[in-house]
Design an enzyme around this catalytic site. Structure first.
Site, mmCIF file in Angstrom:
data_model
loop_
_atom_site.group_PDB
_atom_site.id
_atom_site.type_symbol
_atom_site.label_atom_id
_atom_site.label_comp_id
_atom_site.label_asym_id
_atom_site.label_seq_id
_atom_site.Cartn_x
_atom_site.Cartn_y
_atom_site.Cartn_z
ATOM 1 N N PRO A 193 2.516 4.879 1.079
ATOM 2 C CG PRO A 193 4.411 6.116 0.551
ATOM 3 C CD PRO A 193 3.182 5.513 -0.055
ATOM 4 C CG HIS A 231 -7.593 27.423 -12.285
ATOM 5 N ND1 HIS A 231 -7.327 26.611 -13.353
ATOM 6 C CD2 HIS A 231 -6.383 27.861 -11.834
ATOM 7 C CE1 HIS A 231 -6.020 26.560 -13.552
ATOM 8 N NE2 HIS A 231 -5.417 27.314 -12.639
ATOM 9 N N GLY A 285 0.817 -1.207 0.000
ATOM 10 C CA GLY A 285 0.000 0.000 0.000
ATOM 11 C C GLY A 285 0.846 1.250 0.000
ATOM 12 C CD GLU A 326 -5.243 30.069 -8.443
ATOM 13 O OE1 GLU A 326 -6.096 29.154 -8.404
ATOM 14 O OE2 GLU A 326 -4.050 29.850 -8.735
ATOM 15 C CE LYS A 357 3.147 0.306 3.424
ATOM 16 N NZ LYS A 357 2.653 1.689 3.299
HETATM 17 P P1 ADP Z 1 2.857 2.982 6.677
HETATM 18 O O1 ADP Z 1 3.617 1.951 7.405
HETATM 19 O O2 ADP Z 1 1.788 2.415 5.781
HETATM 20 O O3 ADP Z 1 3.702 3.954 5.925
HETATM 21 P P2 ADP Z 1 2.181 3.790 9.306
HETATM 22 O O4 ADP Z 1 1.595 2.542 9.822
HETATM 23 O O5 ADP Z 1 3.586 4.048 9.685
HETATM 24 O O6 ADP Z 1 2.057 3.850 7.732
HETATM 25 O O7 ADP Z 1 1.257 5.001 9.713
HETATM 26 C C1 ADP Z 1 1.753 6.148 10.346
HETATM 27 C C2 ADP Z 1 0.761 6.691 11.326
HETATM 28 O O8 ADP Z 1 -0.395 7.164 10.659
HETATM 29 C C3 ADP Z 1 0.247 5.654 12.281
HETATM 30 O O9 ADP Z 1 1.081 5.563 13.390
HETATM 31 C C4 ADP Z 1 -1.126 6.167 12.632
HETATM 32 O O10 ADP Z 1 -1.059 7.126 13.647
HETATM 33 C C5 ADP Z 1 -1.562 6.840 11.374
HETATM 34 N N1 ADP Z 1 -2.369 5.947 10.540
HETATM 35 C C6 ADP Z 1 -2.050 5.510 9.309
HETATM 36 N N2 ADP Z 1 -3.001 4.716 8.804
HETATM 37 C C7 ADP Z 1 -3.954 4.626 9.757
HETATM 38 C C8 ADP Z 1 -5.202 3.933 9.823
HETATM 39 N N3 ADP Z 1 -5.635 3.178 8.813
HETATM 40 N N4 ADP Z 1 -5.934 4.053 10.952
HETATM 41 C C9 ADP Z 1 -5.483 4.827 11.949
HETATM 42 N N5 ADP Z 1 -4.335 5.496 11.944
HETATM 43 C C10 ADP Z 1 -3.558 5.419 10.863
HETATM 44 ZN ZN ZN Z 2 -3.433 27.480 -12.253
#
Ligand code: ADP
Ligand code: ZN
Ligand code: MG
Length: 631
Positions: free
Chosen positions: A219, A443, A217, A440, A223
């Protein structure tokens, strides 16, 4: 850990050299009987010695039997001959004396017919120094350079110490209640949680439990959070390691860490091994020509072999996360390795609302705050962005000494996150500001005139971040997965609106439309090359899917499999699409010249116009009512 270790082994190395040298000295130098010079001189005069080796420091040679007798007598030691015989057994008795400046010695030797020969001095000290000094020097240089690298950012020596640590959490204290918007993924992970809770049950049945689970997925979609939640739900330890830590790793360290990780997991079972950012280690072998691919390959190979030699039934699940599955080595996603794939996509409207709910749990909200509206304002944002917005809003409210976080704080937080921090203090000169206002407004008016485009949420000429001089924010009413050709064309027309407004009012164009043109061209290209939306070329796609590693056959990127003529036709079609979008925008704005002037003036004055306000302007004017259909 690495640094003291290397230092210790260095000293061991030095000590070893010393011992070898001393031993050599002891065993290799022949035993000798020490004789003082006056005795030696007497011995020489009476031919009690022979075969002399004369160096600058000393004289050595063979003691003849008469010489031994003589010594025994002068030293008053009658047992000396036996002692020497005992000491030298089958070899000739040797003696040594410190050399004294003696002009006559050679004459005596010649007279007595004693053989002598000059030799180069080679004491144990000089031989030691001649060996040790260069060694020390080399070692010094070596250590110096290692230190130097070691103190640099992410240093070479510190790698083993501070990076690529295996993190062990006995309890992650994260559960599915902390994750939202990923219900499907949670559903798929339930089976694994069941297994981790009661591995014995599954062992007895001999069921087929997946070995490796890969979470894919973009960033920030959660995950890592999800993997930790699985451990939390199952109540098992969570051993994690980040792939990016291996990137600049010392030779062998990466592989050793992997071995470590799996050994620890065996002890802790049932547990979860989690390798975050798997793509950093798992990049396809031979894909990156630069920056020492060998070490990563070692690590990857170690990981593969550990996974193969691993018995899942012991209750260990290997999870990994990546946002770049397309670059993973195919060997990693083969059956028996990371063969279970779980997709964590950007959250939907409902998902975003739920995520906001989670993150506002511990935030004091003013009653008018509507999370649903906020979710609607943040299409395309991921969990990490939303967490950031909540945090930012709380900080803003605190700065203003509010007792609760209000909607306006959220609005501002969203603006910040969307377009970078507001830079009110960046001064635009009045002329620039005027251009931006018309741009703007252009747009916004085109967007409002076309039925398929999202309604305008806000128009602003407050510069934000770098590059964006102003912005028109449209609020999508729903999440989009598919877009029709008309919608794409309308979107392009909106992008052209900015430049067209400049053309109409100033009879001149500026550089401000660069990003619009870029995005519009991008859409046009995709329409022709990927979506087969050209009438002339027909429903053909000219874009290869850039995922060569999932398909086993590799195809170097950028290879064209169409003719030069087709390429020209594609270019022509892209240009036509852009031209058409431009014409449409021009038609719309020409019909709304008065409104354009009016709104641009208000915008110049107020810097921000909300969507509803804009629509009031449009409704109060009689312009363009007839042209508000598509096409
Ligand atoms: P990834 O590993 O996909 O890059 P992270 O798990 O590190 O993302 O997510 C970073 C932070 O964002 C988490 O610690 C949380 O606070 C928030 N977050 C991200 N996705 C979710 C989600 N689906 N539900 C709740 N919080 C989330
Ligand atoms: Zn523009
Ligand atoms: Mg992560």
């Amino acid at each position: 850990m690495a640094e003291p270790n290397t230092r210790v082994s260095l000293w061991y190395f030095l000590a070893l050299i010393l011992i070898i040298l001393l031993a050599q000295q002891y065993f290799m130098t022949p035993k000798t009987e020490n004789v003082n010079y006056s005795d030696f001189r007497k011995l020489a005069e009476s031919k009690g010695v022979d075969d002399l080796l004369i160096s600058t420091e000393k004289i050595e040679g063979r003691l003849l039997p008469p010489g031994v007798e003589y010594l025994s007598k002068t030293r008053n030691d009658p047992k000396l001959p036996e002692k020497l015989k005992e000491q030298f057994k089958n070899e000739p008795v040797r003696f040594s004396t410190i050399r004294v400046q003696d002009q006559d010695l050679i004459k005596i030797l010649d007279r007595q017919g004693i053989k002598y020969q000059a030799v180069q001095e080679r004491t144990w000290l000089t031989s030691l120094l001649s060996l040790i000094l260069p060694t020390l020097l080399l070692l010094g240089i070596f250590v110096y350079f290692f230190r130097k690298i070691g103190t640099g950012a992410g240093g070479l020596m510190s790698v083993g110490k501070s990076k690529a640590k295996v993190y062990m959490e006995d309890e992650t204290k994260v559960t599915f209640a902390d994750v939202a918007g990923v219900e499907e993924a949670e559903e798929e992970l339930k089976e694994i949680i069941e297994f981790l809770k009661t591995p014995a049950k599954f062992q007895a049945l001999g069921g087929n439990i997946p070995k490796g689970v890969l979470i894919l997925g973009p960033p920030g979609t959660g995950k890592t959070l999800l993997a930790r939640a699985v451990a939390g739900e199952a109540g098992v330890p969570f051993l994690s390691l980040s792939g990016s830590d291996f990137v600049e790793m010392f030779v062998g360290v990466g592989a050793a860490r992997v071995r470590d990780l799996f050994a620890q997991a065996q002890e802790k079972a049932p547990c979860i091994i989690f390798i975050d950012e798997l793509d950093a280690v798992g990049k396809a072998r031979g894909l990156s020509p630069m920056s020492g691919p060998e070490e990563r390959e070692n690590t990857l190979n170690q990981l593969l072999s550990e996974m193969d030699g691993f018995d899942t039934r012991k209750g260990v699940i290997i999870m990994a996360a990546t946002n770049r599955p397309e670059i993973l080595d195919p060997a990693l996603i083969r059956p028996g390795r990371f063969d279970r794939h779980i997709l964590v996509d950007r959250p939907s409207l409902k998902g975003r609302e739920d995520i906001l709910k989670i993150h506002t749990r511990r935030v004091k909200l003013s009653p008018e705050v509507n999370l649903n509206t906020l979710a609607a304002r943040t299409p395309g944002m991921v969990g990490a962005d939303l967490a950031n917005i909540v945090n930012e809003a709380a900080l803003l409210a605190a700065r203003k000494n509010k007792s609760a976080v209000e909607m306006e704080d959220f609005e501002e937080a969203i603006d910040r996150v969307v377009a970078g921090l507001e830079k009110r203090n960046r001064m635009m000169n009045p002329r620039e500001k005027e251009i931006v206002a018309y741009h703007e407004t252009g747009h916004a008016l085109v967007a409002e005139a076309l039925p398929t485009t999202d309604p305008v949420h806000r128009v602003s000429i407050i510069p934000r971040g770098i590059g964006a001089l102003g912005y028109t924010m449209q609020l999508p009413t729903e999440d989009r997965y598919l877009m029709t050709k008309t919608e794409l064309e309308d979107r392009m027309a909106v992008m052209m609106g900015g430049r067209v407004a400049e053309e109409l009012h100033f009879k001149e164009i500026s550089t401000g439309a660069q990003n619009d043109l870029y995005r519009a061209t991008d859409i046009a290209r995709s329409m022709i090359r990927e979506y087969g939306m050209s009438d002339k070329l027909g429903p053909i796609t000219f874009e290869r899917e850039r995922r060569p590693l999932f398909l086993e056959t590799m195809m170097p990127p950028g290879t064209k499999d169409y003719s030069e003529t087709t390429a020209q036709e594609i270019d022509q079609e892209v240009a036509n699409l852009i031209a058409r979008a431009h014409t449409r925008a021009r038609e719309i704005l020409e019909q709304r010249r008065e409104t354009l002037e009016k709104v641009a003036h208000v915008l110049l004055e107020k810097e921000v116009i909300e969507g509803d306000e804009l629509r009031q302007f449009l409704n109060s004017s009689s312009e363009g009512k007839s042209a508000s259909g598509p096409g």
